[in-house]
Design a protein around this motif. Sequence first.
Motif, PDB file in Angstrom:
ATOM      1  N   GLN A 448       0.839  -1.202   0.000  1.00  0.00           N
ATOM      2  CA  GLN A 448       0.000   0.000   0.000  1.00  0.00           C
ATOM      3  C   GLN A 448       0.874   1.252   0.000  1.00  0.00           C
ATOM      4  N   TYR A 449       1.927   1.197   0.807  1.00  0.00           N
ATOM      5  CA  TYR A 449       2.797   2.372   0.907  1.00  0.00           C
ATOM      6  C   TYR A 449       3.465   2.682  -0.430  1.00  0.00           C
ATOM      7  N   ALA A 450       3.864   1.623  -1.145  1.00  0.00           N
ATOM      8  CA  ALA A 450       4.495   1.833  -2.457  1.00  0.00           C
ATOM      9  C   ALA A 450       3.536   2.595  -3.378  1.00  0.00           C
ATOM     10  N   LEU A 510       6.413  -6.002  -7.496  1.00  0.00           N
ATOM     11  CA  LEU A 510       6.281  -4.675  -8.092  1.00  0.00           C
ATOM     12  C   LEU A 510       6.664  -3.583  -7.078  1.00  0.00           C
ATOM     13  N   ALA A 511       6.217  -3.729  -5.846  1.00  0.00           N
ATOM     14  CA  ALA A 511       6.537  -2.731  -4.817  1.00  0.00           C
ATOM     15  C   ALA A 511       8.047  -2.669  -4.573  1.00  0.00           C
ATOM     16  N   GLN A 512       8.694  -3.823  -4.582  1.00  0.00           N
ATOM     17  CA  GLN A 512      10.147  -3.843  -4.379  1.00  0.00           C
ATOM     18  C   GLN A 512      10.876  -3.164  -5.535  1.00  0.00           C
ATOM     19  N   ILE A 513      10.417  -3.461  -6.755  1.00  0.00           N
ATOM     20  CA  ILE A 513      11.034  -2.844  -7.935  1.00  0.00           C
ATOM     21  C   ILE A 513      10.877  -1.325  -7.855  1.00  0.00           C
ATOM     22  N   LEU A 514       9.688  -0.887  -7.450  1.00  0.00           N
ATOM     23  CA  LEU A 514       9.448   0.557  -7.350  1.00  0.00           C
ATOM     24  C   LEU A 514      10.387   1.191  -6.330  1.00  0.00           C
ATOM     25  N   ASN A 515      10.580   0.522  -5.209  1.00  0.00           N
ATOM     26  CA  ASN A 515      11.491   1.066  -4.194  1.00  0.00           C
ATOM     27  C   ASN A 515      12.911   1.194  -4.737  1.00  0.00           C
ATOM     28  N   ARG A 516      13.353   0.160  -5.450  1.00  0.00           N
ATOM     29  CA  ARG A 516      14.707   0.226  -6.032  1.00  0.00           C
ATOM     30  C   ARG A 516      14.776   1.370  -7.034  1.00  0.00           C
ATOM     31  N   ALA A 541       2.259   2.465 -13.348  1.00  0.00           N
ATOM     32  CA  ALA A 541       2.595   1.622 -12.195  1.00  0.00           C
ATOM     33  C   ALA A 541       1.541   1.775 -11.109  1.00  0.00           C
ATOM     34  N   ASP A 542       1.075   2.989 -10.909  1.00  0.00           N
ATOM     35  CA  ASP A 542       0.031   3.229  -9.915  1.00  0.00           C
ATOM     36  C   ASP A 542      -1.222   2.443 -10.292  1.00  0.00           C
ATOM     37  N   TYR A 543      -1.582   2.538 -11.567  1.00  0.00           N
ATOM     38  CA  TYR A 543      -2.781   1.812 -12.005  1.00  0.00           C
ATOM     39  C   TYR A 543      -2.627   0.311 -11.725  1.00  0.00           C
ATOM     40  N   VAL A 544      -1.507  -0.251 -12.133  1.00  0.00           N
ATOM     41  CA  VAL A 544      -1.327  -1.706 -12.028  1.00  0.00           C
ATOM     42  C   VAL A 544      -1.262  -2.155 -10.568  1.00  0.00           C
ATOM     43  N   LEU A 545      -0.515  -1.443  -9.754  1.00  0.00           N
ATOM     44  CA  LEU A 545      -0.392  -1.860  -8.351  1.00  0.00           C
ATOM     45  C   LEU A 545      -1.739  -1.746  -7.636  1.00  0.00           C
ATOM     46  N   ALA A 546      -2.441  -0.649  -7.879  1.00  0.00           N
ATOM     47  CA  ALA A 546      -3.751  -0.481  -7.225  1.00  0.00           C
ATOM     48  C   ALA A 546      -4.729  -1.545  -7.711  1.00  0.00           C
ATOM     49  N   LYS A 547      -4.646  -1.858  -8.996  1.00  0.00           N
ATOM     50  CA  LYS A 547      -5.563  -2.865  -9.553  1.00  0.00           C
ATOM     51  C   LYS A 547      -5.261  -4.253  -8.970  1.00  0.00           C
ATOM     52  N   ALA A 548      -3.982  -4.578  -8.890  1.00  0.00           N
ATOM     53  CA  ALA A 548      -3.591  -5.888  -8.356  1.00  0.00           C
ATOM     54  C   ALA A 548      -4.021  -5.998  -6.890  1.00  0.00           C
ATOM     55  N   LEU A 549      -3.827  -4.925  -6.125  1.00  0.00           N
ATOM     56  CA  LEU A 549      -4.241  -4.955  -4.722  1.00  0.00           C
ATOM     57  C   LEU A 549      -5.761  -5.024  -4.616  1.00  0.00           C
ATOM     58  N   ASP A 550      -6.431  -4.348  -5.530  1.00  0.00           N
ATOM     59  CA  ASP A 550      -7.893  -4.370  -5.536  1.00  0.00           C
ATOM     60  C   ASP A 550      -8.419  -5.792  -5.778  1.00  0.00           C
ATOM     61  N   LEU A 551      -7.701  -6.563  -6.588  1.00  0.00           N
ATOM     62  CA  LEU A 551      -8.120  -7.946  -6.816  1.00  0.00           C
ATOM     63  C   LEU A 551      -8.130  -8.723  -5.495  1.00  0.00           C
ATOM     64  N   LEU A 552      -7.280  -8.333  -4.577  1.00  0.00           N
ATOM     65  CA  LEU A 552      -7.230  -8.999  -3.275  1.00  0.00           C
ATOM     66  C   LEU A 552      -8.140  -8.309  -2.261  1.00  0.00           C
TER      67      LEU A 552
END
Length: 560
Positions: A448-450, A510-516, A541-552
Motif C-alpha cells: 500500500q505504501y508503495a 512490483l513494490a520492491q522494484i518501485l522502491n529500487r 505503475a500506480d494503475y497496475v499496483l492499485a488494480k492488483a491490490l484491488d483484486l485482493l
Amino acid sequence: MDKLKTQITEAIKSLYDIDETAVEFSEVPADIAGDYSTNVAMRIAKRAQKNPRQIAEEIIAKLGDDYTFTVAGPGFINVEISSKKLQEKLANEFNENYGCNESGKGKTAIVEFPSTNMAKPYSVGHLRPGTQGWATKKLLEANGWKVITDNHLGDTGTPFGVWVVGFLRSGKSLDDVTIYDLGQIYIDTKKALKDEAAEEKHELADEVQEWLKKLEAKDPEAVKYSERFNTISLNHIHNVMKRMAISTDLELGESFYAEPGKALVQKYLAEGKFEQNDDGSVICRLDEFGIDVPMLVLKSNGTALYATTDLACMFYRAENYKPDLVVYCVGAEQKFYFEQLFAMGKKLGVPQENFHLWFGTIDQVTEEGKREKMSSRKGVVLLEAMLDDAEARVRENFSGSELSDEDIRKIATGAIKFSDFVADRKTGILYDPNKIFALTGFSGPFCQYADVRLRRILEKNKDFVRVDFSDYDFEAEKELLICLNKFPELVSSIVEKLELHKIAGYCFELAQILNRYYEKTPIIQADDKERSARLWLVEKADYVLAKALDLLGVEIPEKM
Ligand code: ARG
C-alpha cells in the motif's frame, strides 16, 4: 512472451518435425546477458539428434528481430528485450481495463462466501472465507465472468431452540439483548444441555424441541423471538462485512432450502436414487464415484440437515442463475463433505461445475512458542476484536502522522487481507502481527505504501506539462517495464486454478522494484524529457499496483 513461445514451437515443428508445445521461459539473474531464458533446445536435443547449441542457433535464425537472442552455456536461448520495445508494448496495450481480459465472457459464476452462522458472533473462523471469496469474485470478473455472490447463511432451526431456552433462563430483555449476549447464551445453554445429558436427564432438551416445533407451527411468540434474533445477527454480520469492505448480492441461507430439500429427498427416494434406512433416515450412495461413505440426506426423525439444504441449493442455483461454475469458499475441514456433495450432484445431473475453494486454518504462536489454531482465553477470537486490535496497532505504528479513521481502517484490513494471500491458500496462515503490519517485507502495508508514494509523486506533478519523450530509451526503467508488462498474463494464467496468492507475490515484486527505482532514479528533479517519460510510467505503475491490490480486496489509503 506468449507470441514468442508460439514462434519457437512453430520453428521446432518446421525444423525437426517435433511437437514441442511446452516452451517455458524463466527470468535470468541481473548479471547474465538477456532477460529471459529457455532450455527448450536442450530438451529436444535427443529427439532432434543434434547438439543443443546448434539447435539453439537454428531456432534463433527462424525468429524475428523483436528481440536480441544469444546462445548461452550448453544450449540455453537467452532473450533480451529492448526497453524501448517494452515501453511501446505497454503504451499500445494500456487502457482503462489493463490487465483484464474477456476469456470468461458469457459465463456466469456463483461465488459463495462468507457463509457465516446466525447463532454466533462473527469469529475469525469466517475471515478466510470472506477474504478468499471476495478475491475470487474479483479475479473472475477481471477475466470477463459475470459473478453473483451469495452469503449462504447458517440459519437453520436447531440453534433457535437453544437460543430461546437460554434466553428465557438469562432474564435478559428482547429489546437490548446483543449478539454477544446471544453468543454467550448459546455457549452456556449448549453446556447445560451436555451436563444434563451426562446425568441422563432431558428436561432442557425437551424444551428446545418444544420451541422448534412452535416455530415450525408459526406460533406468534416463537416467530417474534426468531425474527428478533435473526435481525440482531444479521445487523452484526453486515457491520463486520462493511468493515472488511466485502458484500454479497444474495443472502440465501440454509433455512431457505430446508423444505425444497426434503421434497427432493422424497423425489429421489421414489426414483430409487436414494435409499431409506430402517430407522427412517435417507442416504445417497456414492460408490460409483469411489466414495464408500454414503451421504446422509435426511435424519431419522424426518428433519433436514446440512446436506439436505445443500442438495436443494445446487438445483435452485442451476434453475435460477444457470451458472457455469459455483465456487464454495469454505475451510479444509469440510473437504470430504464437499467431495460427497459434488459427487451427489453429478449423480443427480446437476449441470454446473462445482469447486471447493478450501484453505487451512489461521494459526497463532502461543506464549510457550507452540503453533496452534487461533483462539483466545475465552474461546474463539471474534473478528471485530481482531479488527479493533489491528486498528490499534496501525494507530501506534503511524502515531506521528495524522491519518483519518478511514485510512486506519484501510491499512488494518489491508494488512489482514493481504496476509491471507502470502502463501498458497491450502497452507494454514500464521497470524504474526509483527510481520502482518510491518511496513517492510511481504506485507499489505508495504505494498500500500508503495502505491501511496506513487500517488504522491503524481499529485505533486499534476500541473507538469508533458513533453515529447519518444526518443527516451527507458533503460533505467527496464525492470519496472517487464513487471508491468506481465500483469495481463498473470491475471489470465491464475484463473483456472484460482491461484490468488500469486497476485500477492506480484504486488510484492512490483513494490520492491518501485522502491529500487526511486532510490536510483530522480523523477521530479529530472530533465523535462526524462521527467515526463518517468511520470508516464509512474501513472501506469500506480494503475497496475492499485488494480492488483484491488483484486485482493486491499484498498489504498489517502495517506500513510
Ligand atoms: N455456514 C457453514 C459453516 O460455517 C458454511 C456454509 C458453506 N456453504 C455451503 N453451501 N455448505 O461451516
